[in-house]
Design an enzyme around this catalytic site. Structure first.
Site, mmCIF file in Angstrom:
data_model
loop_
_atom_site.group_PDB
_atom_site.id
_atom_site.type_symbol
_atom_site.label_atom_id
_atom_site.label_comp_id
_atom_site.label_asym_id
_atom_site.label_seq_id
_atom_site.Cartn_x
_atom_site.Cartn_y
_atom_site.Cartn_z
ATOM 1 C CD GLU A 285 -1.642 2.226 1.417
ATOM 2 O OE1 GLU A 285 -1.029 2.886 0.239
ATOM 3 O OE2 GLU A 285 -1.896 2.830 2.494
ATOM 4 C CB CYS A 319 -1.627 6.559 2.065
ATOM 5 S SG CYS A 319 -2.989 5.033 3.517
#
Length: 513
Positions: A285, A319
């Protein structure tokens, strides 16, 4: 799946909860400055070289120190993990799940203590820290329950005279490289997903937040995890990280972090080394450049609130944070005005005092974000914020930059701080085009009351997590499985129904009767 309900968040409007958190902060404060050794095969190893963890809100305050692994110790940890794998892979999934249930119960009893540590070590305000801890508990509970289902395998057809079976077996030794921004939830989630599926782990936490990881390793041991299943080896990415990614006995890598580091791992992991019998699996990720789109048919108060909450929660260091607001021109000025007003009411300060916005993580992050603020002065119009103060901690005022072109750096590059760019679209179709014009594809949100535009976005807005009429942060384990497209990573949906299978391989057996 066995019934699961996510851990509720603490209601800090209640005085009793406020008092409990203050008590936890004092307890954590009294224990600061301790040292945490490496844990390899159950053995505590102290090294001369240390990693020092500091409080980003009070940069002179030492949270603690951890021993720093080198390549020799990384190899020792690999051998311990390989040895432990031979027995751990044969342990019943029920027992492995029980370890997670016990660990979740331990953390639940010490919840405010872990959250208070996050406030000190990561600079998380109370609510953000509480959510981080709750998510760690959720990952343990959810993955344990999921493993109890996956142990049954999957149904297959059998013809007369044969019996076919489809089962899952573990991969081997995994390298878990966890981030500093969710130093408990993601570190714990990626670790327990690896071990409940029968693998063993070398855990290399972020160097800015290693103490919470050390504490969690202690929780796993208390929960009954055998020695060598999780080995705690904080160290340099260039030394220990590269060595383990390249290692021929590494079977998989779980990484959460920046795009540049993720691509570097991807490249290194693709190379086959002497003695390697497999292609390494990567679960990555790598960040996002996330957009909230506001339609002309929308609740504009909701739109402004969603942008501000998503852009400035945990100082934008997510994020999933909203770093781009793309607004249809008919309502652009009104949404901008409302967002400015909300932002000016946001408090910034030491997270121990429960301000909404705390510090950014360190000096390097502070300098990088302030540089983007300067870029914002050139590419748009700073309408609020734009200043910082690193005298005692790394504080940056929440910043809105208006009238930014869709192809500007501020609209394309991940900032990872409390800065959001506003861009104008002529209509909803163009707004979706702008939303898609980045290399990333992690999260996004659409504020609209138009059902047809909602369905258009559902089909055309290319992100892994899309939200309607709410902010673009705050995915909950088991409810909104999290992971994105393109340069946001491998779309490995953490907290989702098929995440554990990424840590296993399927085996078919067929018996003639």
């Amino acid at each position: 799946m066995i019934p699961y309900k996510h851990e509720p968040f603490t209601d800090f409007s209640k005085e009793a909860n406020q008092a409990a958190y203050q008590k936890a902060l004092k307890k954590v404060e009294s224990g600061l400055g301790g040292h945490y050794p490496l844990v390899i095969g159950g053995e505590r190893i102290s090294t001369e070289e240390k990693i020092i963890s500091y409080n980003p809100a009070d940069k002179q305050q030492v949270i603690g120190s951890v021993s720093k692994a080198d390549r020799v110790l990384a190899e020792k940890a690999m051998q311990a993990a390989l040895e432990a794998f031979q027995t751990w892979k044969k342990v019943s999934p029920d027992i492995r799940a029980d370890v997670l249930f016990k660990a979740a119960a331990i953390v639940r009893r010490r919840r405010h203590e872990f959250s208070a540590l996050l406030t000190k070590e990561a600079g998380k305000p109370w609510r953000e820290a509480d959510i981080d801890t709750a998510e760690a508990i959720d990952f343990m509970e959810y993955y344990a329950r999921q493993m109890l289902e996956l142990k049954k395998g999957a149904p297959l057809l059998s013809r007369p005279g044969e019996f076919n079976r489809y089962s899952y077996i573990p991969l081997g030794v995994g390298i878990v490289i966890s981030p500093w921004n969710f130093p408990f939830a993601i570190m714990a989630g990626t670790t327990v997903a690896s071990i409940v599926t029968g693998n063993t782990v070398l855990l290399k936490p972020a160097s800015t937040t290693p103490v919470v990881a050390a504490r969690f390793v202690g929780v796993l041991e208390e929960a009954g995890l055998p020695p060598g299943v999780v080995n705690f080896i904080p160290g340099s990415g260039a030394e220990v990280g590269d060595y383990l990614v390249d290692h021929p006995q590494t079977r998989f890598i779980t990484f959460t972090g920046s795009r540049d580091v993720g691509l570097r791992i991807f490249e290194r992991a693709s190379k086959v080394h002497v003695g390697q019998k497999w292609m390494k699996r990567l679960i990555a990720e790598m960040g996002g450049k996330d957009t909230i789109v506001v339609d002309k048919e929308a609740d504009l108060d909701l739109a402004a609130e969603s942008i501000v909450q998503s852009a400035f929660g945990f100082a934008g260091q997510k994020c999933s944070a909203c770093s781009r607001a793309v607004i249809v021109e008919d309502v652009y000025d009104r949404v901008l005005e409302k967002a400015i007003a909300l932002t000016k009411n946001v408090t910034v300060g030491n997270p121990a005092d429960n301000h909404f916005v705390g510090p950014v993580i360190d000096e390097a992050a502070y300098q990088k974000i302030m540089n983007y603020v300067k870029i914002g002065e050139e590419e748009g119009r700073i309408v609020t914020g734009g200043t910082g103060d690193s005298t005692t901690g790394y504080f940056i005022q929440p910043t809105i930059v208006a009238d930014v072109a869709p192809d500007a750096r501020l609209m394309q590059e991940e900032i990872f701080g409390p800065v959001v760019a506003f861009s104008k679209a002529k209509d909803f179709e163009e707004a979706i085009e702008i939303a898609n014009n980045t290399d990333y594809g992690l999260t996004g949100a659409v504020i609209t009351t138009n059902r047809f535009n909602m369905e258009k976005a559902r089909e055309d807005f290319h992100v892994g997590n899309l939200y309607f009429n709410r902010g673009c942060t705050g995915a909950i384990v088991g409810y909104q499985p999290f992971g994105g497209f393109n340069m946001s990573g491998t779309d490995s949906k953490a907290g989702g129904p098929d995440y554990l299978q990424l840590h296993m391989q399927a085996k078919t057996t067929s018996e003639m009767l």
